[in-house]
Motif scaffolding. Structure first.
Motif, PDB file in Angstrom:
ATOM      1  N   CYS A 159       0.799  -1.234   0.000  1.00  0.00           N
ATOM      2  CA  CYS A 159       0.000   0.000   0.000  1.00  0.00           C
ATOM      3  C   CYS A 159       0.833   1.287   0.000  1.00  0.00           C
ATOM      4  O   CYS A 159       0.285   2.372  -0.124  1.00  0.00           O
ATOM      5  N   GLY A 160       2.143   1.182   0.182  1.00  0.00           N
ATOM      6  CA  GLY A 160       3.000   2.361   0.165  1.00  0.00           C
ATOM      7  C   GLY A 160       3.115   3.102   1.483  1.00  0.00           C
ATOM      8  O   GLY A 160       3.769   4.139   1.557  1.00  0.00           O
ATOM      9  N   ALA A 161       2.505   2.581   2.540  1.00  0.00           N
ATOM     10  CA  ALA A 161       2.576   3.240   3.845  1.00  0.00           C
ATOM     11  C   ALA A 161       3.984   3.128   4.416  1.00  0.00           C
ATOM     12  O   ALA A 161       4.690   2.148   4.193  1.00  0.00           O
ATOM     13  N   GLN A 162       4.390   4.143   5.152  1.00  0.00           N
ATOM     14  CA  GLN A 162       5.680   4.111   5.833  1.00  0.00           C
ATOM     15  C   GLN A 162       5.569   3.219   7.061  1.00  0.00           C
ATOM     16  O   GLN A 162       4.650   3.375   7.864  1.00  0.00           O
ATOM     17  N   ILE A 163       6.501   2.295   7.206  1.00  0.00           N
ATOM     18  CA  ILE A 163       6.498   1.362   8.324  1.00  0.00           C
ATOM     19  C   ILE A 163       7.786   1.561   9.116  1.00  0.00           C
ATOM     20  O   ILE A 163       8.876   1.582   8.543  1.00  0.00           O
ATOM     21  N   ASN A 164       7.652   1.720  10.418  1.00  0.00           N
ATOM     22  CA  ASN A 164       8.798   1.815  11.315  1.00  0.00           C
ATOM     23  C   ASN A 164       8.880   0.511  12.101  1.00  0.00           C
ATOM     24  O   ASN A 164       7.908   0.102  12.719  1.00  0.00           O
ATOM     25  N   MET A 165      10.042  -0.115  12.050  1.00  0.00           N
ATOM     26  CA  MET A 165      10.242  -1.373  12.762  1.00  0.00           C
ATOM     27  C   MET A 165      11.409  -1.231  13.724  1.00  0.00           C
ATOM     28  O   MET A 165      12.359  -0.498  13.458  1.00  0.00           O
ATOM     29  N   ILE A 166      11.338  -1.956  14.819  1.00  0.00           N
ATOM     30  CA  ILE A 166      12.462  -2.065  15.738  1.00  0.00           C
ATOM     31  C   ILE A 166      13.175  -3.369  15.425  1.00  0.00           C
ATOM     32  O   ILE A 166      12.571  -4.440  15.474  1.00  0.00           O
ATOM     33  N   ALA A 214      23.634  -4.865   8.177  1.00  0.00           N
ATOM     34  CA  ALA A 214      24.346  -5.160   6.931  1.00  0.00           C
ATOM     35  C   ALA A 214      23.394  -5.451   5.780  1.00  0.00           C
ATOM     36  O   ALA A 214      23.740  -5.247   4.620  1.00  0.00           O
ATOM     37  N   PHE A 215      22.181  -5.917   6.092  1.00  0.00           N
ATOM     38  CA  PHE A 215      21.248  -6.334   5.045  1.00  0.00           C
ATOM     39  C   PHE A 215      19.830  -6.189   5.568  1.00  0.00           C
ATOM     40  O   PHE A 215      19.545  -6.553   6.714  1.00  0.00           O
ATOM     41  N   PHE A 216      18.941  -5.650   4.736  1.00  0.00           N
ATOM     42  CA  PHE A 216      17.510  -5.592   5.057  1.00  0.00           C
ATOM     43  C   PHE A 216      16.746  -5.801   3.762  1.00  0.00           C
ATOM     44  O   PHE A 216      17.034  -5.184   2.745  1.00  0.00           O
ATOM     45  N   ASN A 217      15.768  -6.708   3.806  1.00  0.00           N
ATOM     46  CA  ASN A 217      14.939  -6.968   2.635  1.00  0.00           C
ATOM     47  C   ASN A 217      13.504  -7.171   3.099  1.00  0.00           C
ATOM     48  O   ASN A 217      13.250  -7.865   4.081  1.00  0.00           O
ATOM     49  N   ALA A 218      12.573  -6.557   2.393  1.00  0.00           N
ATOM     50  CA  ALA A 218      11.138  -6.726   2.647  1.00  0.00           C
ATOM     51  C   ALA A 218      10.477  -7.100   1.323  1.00  0.00           C
ATOM     52  O   ALA A 218      10.649  -6.389   0.338  1.00  0.00           O
ATOM     53  N   GLN A 219       9.756  -8.214   1.305  1.00  0.00           N
ATOM     54  CA  GLN A 219       9.090  -8.687   0.103  1.00  0.00           C
ATOM     55  C   GLN A 219       7.610  -8.895   0.378  1.00  0.00           C
ATOM     56  O   GLN A 219       7.256  -9.466   1.415  1.00  0.00           O
ATOM     57  N   PRO A 220       6.736  -8.467  -0.525  1.00  0.00           N
ATOM     58  CA  PRO A 220       5.310  -8.706  -0.327  1.00  0.00           C
ATOM     59  C   PRO A 220       4.996 -10.197  -0.480  1.00  0.00           C
ATOM     60  O   PRO A 220       5.656 -10.902  -1.241  1.00  0.00           O
ATOM     61  N   ILE A 221       4.004 -10.649   0.258  1.00  0.00           N
ATOM     62  CA  ILE A 221       3.538 -12.024   0.142  1.00  0.00           C
ATOM     63  C   ILE A 221       2.119 -11.962  -0.409  1.00  0.00           C
ATOM     64  O   ILE A 221       1.294 -11.213   0.087  1.00  0.00           O
ATOM     65  N   GLY A 222       1.872 -12.728  -1.451  1.00  0.00           N
ATOM     66  CA  GLY A 222       0.539 -12.725  -2.048  1.00  0.00           C
ATOM     67  C   GLY A 222       0.412 -11.643  -3.105  1.00  0.00           C
ATOM     68  O   GLY A 222       1.374 -11.041  -3.539  1.00  0.00           O
ATOM     69  N   GLN A 223      -0.811 -11.436  -3.511  1.00  0.00           N
ATOM     70  CA  GLN A 223      -1.186 -10.472  -4.554  1.00  0.00           C
ATOM     71  C   GLN A 223      -0.504 -10.819  -5.825  1.00  0.00           C
ATOM     72  O   GLN A 223       0.338 -10.445  -6.417  1.00  0.00           O
TER      73      GLN A 223
END
Length: 63
Positions: free
Chosen positions: A14-21, A54-63
């Motif tokens: 959806c393009g929303a900004q997500i903040n994660m710890i 050192a590395f961060f990856n976020a991938q959508p699941i579905g759709q």
């Protein structure tokens, strides 16, 4: 708090900004997190080398 870091990225659904710890106590993590806005699942994978992200990856699941 030492060993925890805030990381920001955009939801790939959806393009929303997500903040994660992220915690460097666990050098490598892979899990599924739901977007706080659209509730769609996102696969998160990150890796720390010492105290540095050192590395961060976020991938959508579905759709």
């Amino acid at each position: 708090m030492e060993g925890t870091y805030e990381h920001t990225f955009m939801c790939l659904h959806c393009g929303a900004q997500i903040n994660m710890i992220l915690e460097s106590y666990y050098p490598e993590q892979e899990y599924i997190e739901d977007c706080e806005v659209c509730c769609n699942p996102i696969q998160i994978h990150y890796k720390f080398e010492g105290e540095n992200l050192a590395f961060f990856n976020a991938q959508p699941i579905g759709q």
